[in-house]
Design a protein around this motif. Structure first.
Motif, PDB file in Angstrom:
ATOM      1  N   GLY A 351      19.924  -3.322  14.487  1.00  0.00           N
ATOM      2  CA  GLY A 351      21.192  -2.591  14.462  1.00  0.00           C
ATOM      3  C   GLY A 351      21.588  -2.190  15.865  1.00  0.00           C
ATOM      4  O   GLY A 351      20.757  -2.145  16.777  1.00  0.00           O
ATOM      5  N   GLY A 352      22.863  -1.917  16.039  1.00  0.00           N
ATOM      6  CA  GLY A 352      23.380  -1.545  17.347  1.00  0.00           C
ATOM      7  C   GLY A 352      23.133  -0.086  17.663  1.00  0.00           C
ATOM      8  O   GLY A 352      22.484   0.641  16.904  1.00  0.00           O
ATOM      9  N   PRO A 353      23.655   0.391  18.799  1.00  0.00           N
ATOM     10  CA  PRO A 353      23.465   1.783  19.201  1.00  0.00           C
ATOM     11  C   PRO A 353      24.167   2.742  18.242  1.00  0.00           C
ATOM     12  O   PRO A 353      25.232   2.435  17.707  1.00  0.00           O
ATOM     13  CB  PRO A 353      24.099   1.835  20.597  1.00  0.00           C
ATOM     14  N   GLY A 354      23.538   3.890  18.029  1.00  0.00           N
ATOM     15  CA  GLY A 354      24.163   4.910  17.204  1.00  0.00           C
ATOM     16  C   GLY A 354      24.065   4.672  15.715  1.00  0.00           C
ATOM     17  O   GLY A 354      24.647   5.413  14.922  1.00  0.00           O
ATOM     18  N   THR A 355      23.329   3.633  15.283  1.00  0.00           N
ATOM     19  CA  THR A 355      23.255   3.325  13.850  1.00  0.00           C
ATOM     20  C   THR A 355      22.033   3.948  13.180  1.00  0.00           C
ATOM     21  O   THR A 355      21.836   3.750  11.983  1.00  0.00           O
ATOM     22  CB  THR A 355      23.234   1.799  13.627  1.00  0.00           C
ATOM     23  N   GLY A 356      21.217   4.662  13.939  1.00  0.00           N
ATOM     24  CA  GLY A 356      20.116   5.403  13.323  1.00  0.00           C
ATOM     25  C   GLY A 356      18.784   4.695  13.301  1.00  0.00           C
ATOM     26  O   GLY A 356      17.920   5.028  12.474  1.00  0.00           O
ATOM     27  N   LYS A 357      18.545   3.733  14.192  1.00  0.00           N
ATOM     28  CA  LYS A 357      17.246   3.050  14.229  1.00  0.00           C
ATOM     29  C   LYS A 357      16.121   4.044  14.517  1.00  0.00           C
ATOM     30  O   LYS A 357      15.057   3.998  13.892  1.00  0.00           O
ATOM     31  CB  LYS A 357      17.251   1.944  15.294  1.00  0.00           C
ATOM     32  N   THR A 358      16.369   4.934  15.489  1.00  0.00           N
ATOM     33  CA  THR A 358      15.337   5.901  15.865  1.00  0.00           C
ATOM     34  C   THR A 358      15.017   6.839  14.710  1.00  0.00           C
ATOM     35  O   THR A 358      13.845   7.113  14.414  1.00  0.00           O
ATOM     36  CB  THR A 358      15.790   6.719  17.092  1.00  0.00           C
ATOM     37  N   THR A 359      16.046   7.321  14.031  1.00  0.00           N
ATOM     38  CA  THR A 359      15.833   8.200  12.871  1.00  0.00           C
ATOM     39  C   THR A 359      15.034   7.474  11.795  1.00  0.00           C
ATOM     40  O   THR A 359      14.144   8.055  11.154  1.00  0.00           O
ATOM     41  CB  THR A 359      17.187   8.659  12.299  1.00  0.00           C
ATOM     42  N   LEU A 360      15.331   6.201  11.611  1.00  0.00           N
ATOM     43  CA  LEU A 360      14.626   5.427  10.597  1.00  0.00           C
ATOM     44  C   LEU A 360      13.150   5.255  10.974  1.00  0.00           C
ATOM     45  O   LEU A 360      12.263   5.365  10.115  1.00  0.00           O
ATOM     46  CB  LEU A 360      15.298   4.064  10.421  1.00  0.00           C
ATOM     47  N   VAL A 361      12.879   4.994  12.250  1.00  0.00           N
ATOM     48  CA  VAL A 361      11.486   4.858  12.699  1.00  0.00           C
ATOM     49  C   VAL A 361      10.736   6.169  12.487  1.00  0.00           C
ATOM     50  O   VAL A 361       9.591   6.182  12.007  1.00  0.00           O
ATOM     51  CB  VAL A 361      11.432   4.434  14.184  1.00  0.00           C
ATOM     52  N   ARG A 362      11.368   7.290  12.840  1.00  0.00           N
ATOM     53  CA  ARG A 362      10.736   8.602  12.625  1.00  0.00           C
ATOM     54  C   ARG A 362      10.473   8.828  11.140  1.00  0.00           C
ATOM     55  O   ARG A 362       9.408   9.330  10.750  1.00  0.00           O
ATOM     56  CB  ARG A 362      11.640   9.713  13.159  1.00  0.00           C
ATOM     57  N   SER A 363      11.427   8.447  10.322  1.00  0.00           N
ATOM     58  CA  SER A 363      11.289   8.646   8.875  1.00  0.00           C
ATOM     59  C   SER A 363      10.164   7.785   8.313  1.00  0.00           C
ATOM     60  O   SER A 363       9.345   8.248   7.504  1.00  0.00           O
ATOM     61  CB  SER A 363      12.605   8.312   8.167  1.00  0.00           C
ATOM     62  N   LEU A 453       8.976  -4.529  12.862  1.00  0.00           N
ATOM     63  CA  LEU A 453       9.573  -4.812  14.164  1.00  0.00           C
ATOM     64  C   LEU A 453      10.969  -4.210  14.197  1.00  0.00           C
ATOM     65  O   LEU A 453      11.769  -4.437  13.288  1.00  0.00           O
ATOM     66  CB  LEU A 453       9.644  -6.315  14.414  1.00  0.00           C
ATOM     67  N   VAL A 454      11.260  -3.461  15.263  1.00  0.00           N
ATOM     68  CA  VAL A 454      12.542  -2.782  15.391  1.00  0.00           C
ATOM     69  C   VAL A 454      13.206  -3.231  16.686  1.00  0.00           C
ATOM     70  O   VAL A 454      12.568  -3.211  17.753  1.00  0.00           O
ATOM     71  CB  VAL A 454      12.360  -1.247  15.407  1.00  0.00           C
ATOM     72  N   GLY A 455      14.462  -3.631  16.629  1.00  0.00           N
ATOM     73  CA  GLY A 455      15.127  -4.053  17.857  1.00  0.00           C
ATOM     74  C   GLY A 455      16.584  -4.400  17.635  1.00  0.00           C
ATOM     75  O   GLY A 455      17.048  -4.525  16.498  1.00  0.00           O
ATOM     76  N   ASP A 456      17.265  -4.555  18.740  1.00  0.00           N
ATOM     77  CA  ASP A 456      18.688  -4.920  18.724  1.00  0.00           C
ATOM     78  C   ASP A 456      18.792  -6.368  19.194  1.00  0.00           C
ATOM     79  O   ASP A 456      18.654  -6.669  20.377  1.00  0.00           O
ATOM     80  CB  ASP A 456      19.454  -3.984  19.663  1.00  0.00           C
ATOM     81  N   VAL A 457      19.037  -7.264  18.265  1.00  0.00           N
ATOM     82  CA  VAL A 457      19.005  -8.689  18.563  1.00  0.00           C
ATOM     83  C   VAL A 457      20.158  -9.110  19.470  1.00  0.00           C
ATOM     84  O   VAL A 457      20.148 -10.207  20.042  1.00  0.00           O
ATOM     85  CB  VAL A 457      18.998  -9.509  17.253  1.00  0.00           C
ATOM     86  N   PHE A 458      21.170  -8.254  19.648  1.00  0.00           N
ATOM     87  CA  PHE A 458      22.305  -8.598  20.499  1.00  0.00           C
ATOM     88  C   PHE A 458      22.028  -8.326  21.983  1.00  0.00           C
ATOM     89  O   PHE A 458      22.834  -8.691  22.835  1.00  0.00           O
ATOM     90  CB  PHE A 458      23.557  -7.841  20.055  1.00  0.00           C
ATOM     91  N   GLN A 459      20.907  -7.671  22.293  1.00  0.00           N
ATOM     92  CA  GLN A 459      20.578  -7.441  23.692  1.00  0.00           C
ATOM     93  C   GLN A 459      20.056  -8.715  24.336  1.00  0.00           C
ATOM     94  O   GLN A 459      19.842  -9.733  23.679  1.00  0.00           O
ATOM     95  CB  GLN A 459      19.531  -6.325  23.803  1.00  0.00           C
ATOM     96  N   LEU A 460      19.843  -8.655  25.646  1.00  0.00           N
ATOM     97  CA  LEU A 460      19.294  -9.806  26.357  1.00  0.00           C
ATOM     98  C   LEU A 460      17.933 -10.175  25.786  1.00  0.00           C
ATOM     99  O   LEU A 460      17.188  -9.305  25.331  1.00  0.00           O
ATOM    100  CB  LEU A 460      19.139  -9.469  27.844  1.00  0.00           C
ATOM    101  N   PRO A 461      17.573 -11.454  25.812  1.00  0.00           N
ATOM    102  CA  PRO A 461      16.257 -11.856  25.311  1.00  0.00           C
ATOM    103  C   PRO A 461      15.160 -11.443  26.276  1.00  0.00           C
ATOM    104  O   PRO A 461      15.422 -10.925  27.359  1.00  0.00           O
ATOM    105  CB  PRO A 461      16.380 -13.384  25.227  1.00  0.00           C
TER     106      PRO A 461
END
Length: 728
Positions: A351-363, A453-461
């Motif tokens: 997911g992109g920025p601001g979509t709650g990836k960090t909150t999901l990892v904490r959860s 695995l958590v990441g933003d696939v739209f970033q640079l490889p």
């Protein structure tokens, strides 16, 4: 400028060493010509220069716009003194470690004009001198041989038309025997010095006047080109492309390539495989990358074949637990993902920025701990691991550290036969994980554990070969959970809003209603020199005054390129001068760094516990101890001057180096000068590094070019195909 033609000779004594780089042996110095008062600035490759040495140099004059007339030398020769007084002065200069002023005087008084001969050919006689015992005699002998071996290597490279800047790497590899080792087997350089070894070996053989083993040359050429392909991010190359490179670059015929490929296959150095997506030509893999891709696919298939025990966690229990532990109300999307993710042994969250990836990892971490599951958190870099630890409130480490990587052996302590002690492994910033590292990680995952695995696939490889996260998603064989709801609303974060616009190919927009209270600005400026001036003004005055941010600690300039007016090299020099103008370089040290400089560590150093991309501040530069210290977040790390190639100024850094980090304020120059690198994912990655403020400065045309270029060079990988063919 003296009336001296191009390709001329100078002879004189070194009077001052203005700059010396330990890693490349590049030196800038003052040469006093003969017995005159004439002093000339000289520059070139000169290992371990010593004041008072007499040099014969050959080169040409050049006119520097800032520093005036200089003599750039291509070759040098040290003129050793022949009389006793000259030898004493030479030894007192520090040319030979272990010989100080008193020892030099006693040695020369004893051996007179034969002193240098004794040191080189009869070092055992040094013990005749008072104060020189066996240990010191051995040290003097070794130092002498090392000092002159380095210079012999320089001359050898010059004779073969090879850049002398490679001297340091060759000497580090082979020591005092470098010349004889290279002469004996030049092509060993292909394996020992990836990237440049083949060119050196080829030049040596072509200048040796000895018959060249063409089959051996072709094999070495193929190995060099495969390394070059890996450096470009690919894990294989098509056979016809490889043959074309051989023909164009090294005039090697296709038949010779076929024969060499057969021999390399027989030796198990490479693997040849049919490419399911491009049937016209075989895929040629370095064996390590083929085995890594196959190993990832096979282990994932094995993991997914193991049944999962689904815990009793319904939506109500999940919501209550997270509200109680984290004081957060989850969205319906997050609750749905949490319910579903416990049903899978391997899963990907993107997911992109601001979509709650960090909150999901904490959860996820909270819920697994609630049901007593041992959880490990990791990220590919030290910066990303620290950030993961900060946002989760739990220990996180680099993947290398978690796997017990040993820099001495190059091996991992944790592997298939000695797996990690963990029931859940969560890896953040997974887009930065390359093929080899993912292989080692996957192999160390216990069969009963879960991997997320958590990441933003739209970033640079990843910097290393492969596009693992993209391939795992593209294979459609793994459960993928994409977060789409933006929690930081448009009115609260223009950064997030514009990041998603860029991701969708739309131009970023500034806030027309409150331009003075926005977190995103675009400054239209086509002139590179004016861009540099604006960046300086933003860093030194405007941002600190308007936003209360620290000029060095909180503001990060991120740029696509290293060269050019708006590249990292020039921007670092300009910003160093403006942001650190009152600091000194350190007594007697005229290098590129000054006390209080902002610097970045450039490669993983497990002995020092600092990692590629770590940013710190220079605390001390001590000439007498030959050390420089850097503070990294309250911890001081010491470097000797031979390790300075591990550091670079960090007032401005590349977009690639910024991955995995966030900064309070980010300034991004973007002009058509950056055309070769203008890509949508590069602009997206740069903008998502800013937490509180992003300022884009350049031209709308450059932004448009980047947005339209949503087809970055496709990396040649086979992981998606291998996963698609796996049975699970």
């Amino acid at each position: 400028m003296p009336d001296t033609p191009s390709n001329s000779h100078l002879e004189g004594s070194l009077e001052r060493i203005t700059y010396y780089a330990e890693d490349t042996h590049f030196a800038i110095a003052k040469l006093r010509i003969g017995n005159t008062d004439q002093r000339v600035t000289i520059l070139g490759t000169l290992p371990n220069p010593n004041l008072g040495e007499v040099l014969k140099i050959k080169g040409s004059w050049q006119n520097h716009s800032r520093y005036g007339e200089q003599f750039k030398f291509e070759t040098f020769e040290v003129v050793l003194p022949s009389d006793a007084e000259g030898i004493r002065n030479y030894l007192e200069s520090g040319a030979v470690k272990g010989i100080g002023s008193k020892t030099a005087t006693r040695l020369v008084n004893h051996f007179r004009e034969h002193s240098l001969h004794i040191i080189e050919y009869e070092p055992q006689k040094l013990m005749e001198v008072k104060g020189i015992g066996p240990a010191l005699a051995a040290q003097i002998s070794i130092s002498w041989k090392r000092h002159h071996a380095m210079r012999d290597l320089i001359r050898y490279l010059q004779e073969n038309g090879i850049k002398t800047s490679f001297c340091a790497k060759l000497f580090k590899l082979y020591g005092s025997d470098a010349v004889s080792i290279i002469q004996e087997d030049p092509y060993r350089l292909v394996d020992d010095l990836p990237g440049i070894g083949f060119h050196i070996a080829d030049a040596v053989l072509r200048n040796s006047h000895e018959p060249i083993d063409e089959s051996k040359r072709t094999r070495a050429c193929l190995q060099y080109l495969l390394q070059q392909v890996s450096d470009e991010g690919h894990v294989f190359i098509h056979k016809d492309q490889l043959a074309e490179r051989c023909r164009k670059q090294f005039e090697i015929a296709p038949d010779a390539v076929d024969e060499a490929l057969f021999e390399l296959t027989e030796r198990k150095d490479i693997v040849v495989e049919k490419d399911a997506e491009f049937e016209a030509s075989d895929a040629i893999y370095p064996r390590a990358y083929y085995e890594a891709e196959a190993g990832i696919a096979n282990k994932l298939a094995a993991l997914l074949s193991v049944p999962v025990t689904v815990p009793d966690l319904d939506a109500e229990r999940i919501t209550g637990a997270i509200l109680n532990e984290m004081s957060i109300r989850l969205s319906r999307e997050q609750i749905d993902i949490l319910q579903e993710i416990f049903r899978h042994r391997v899963a990907i969250i993107t997911g992109g920025p601001g979509t709650g990836k960090t909150t999901l990892v904490r959860s996820i971490t909270t819920l697994f701990e609630m049901i007593s599951k041992q959880t490990r958190l990791a990220a590919p870099t030290g910066r990303a691991a620290r950030r993961l630890s900060e946002v989760t409130g739990r220990k996180a480490e680099t993947i290398h550290k978690m796997l017990g990587y040993s820099p001495l052996t190059g091996r991992f302590e944790k592997h298939r036969d000695n797996p990690l002690k963990a029931e859940v492994v969560i890896v953040d910033e997974a887009s930065m994980v390359d093929t080899l590292l993912m292989y080692h990680l996957i192999q160390a995952i216990p069969m009963q554990a879960r991997l997320i695995l958590v990441g933003d696939v739209f970033q640079l490889p990843s910097v290393g070969p492969g596009s693992v996260l993209f391939d795992l998603i593209r294979s459609e064989r793994l459960p993928i959970f994409e977060l789409t709801r933006i929690f930081r609303q448009e009115k609260e974060s223009r950064i997030v809003h514009n990041a998603h616009r860029i991701r969708n190919g739309e131009p970023p927009v500034a806030d027309p209603e409150s331009p003075d209270h926005s977190d995103f600005y675009f400054i239209e400026q086509p002139n590179p020199d004016q861009i540099v001036k604006t960046i300086v003004k933003l860093c030194t005055k405007q941002i600190p005054e308007q936003f209360g941010l620290h000029p060095k600690r909180d503001i990060q300039v991120i740029t696509p390129m290293h060269r050019g007016r708006t590249g990292t090299i020039n921007l670092n020099q300009v910003l160093q001068k403006e942001l650190n103008q009152d600091s000194l370089s350190g007594k007697g040290f005229d290098g590129p760094f000054k006390i209080d400089d902002k610097v970045m560590h450039l490669r993983n150093n497990y002995e020092k516990d600092v990692f590629n991309g770590d940013i710190g501040t220079i605390q001390t530069i001590t000439e007498d101890m030959y050390t420089l210290t850097v503070e990294y977040e309250g911890r001081t790390v010491s470097y000797d001057f031979s390790e300075l190639d591990e550091l670079a100024l960090a007032y401005a850094i590349s977009v690639h180096k910024s991955q995995g980090s966030e900064y309070p304020a980010v300034i991004i120059p973007l002009t058509t000068q950056h055309y070769p690198l203008l890509q949508r994912n590069l602009l997206y990655t740069a903008i998502t590094r800013g937490k509180e403020l992003v300022i884009l400065i350049g031209t709308a045309k450059a932004v448009s070019v980047a947005l339209k270029n949503d087809r970055p060079q496709k990396r040649l990988t086979g992981l998606a195909q291998k996963l698609a063919l796996s049975r699970f």
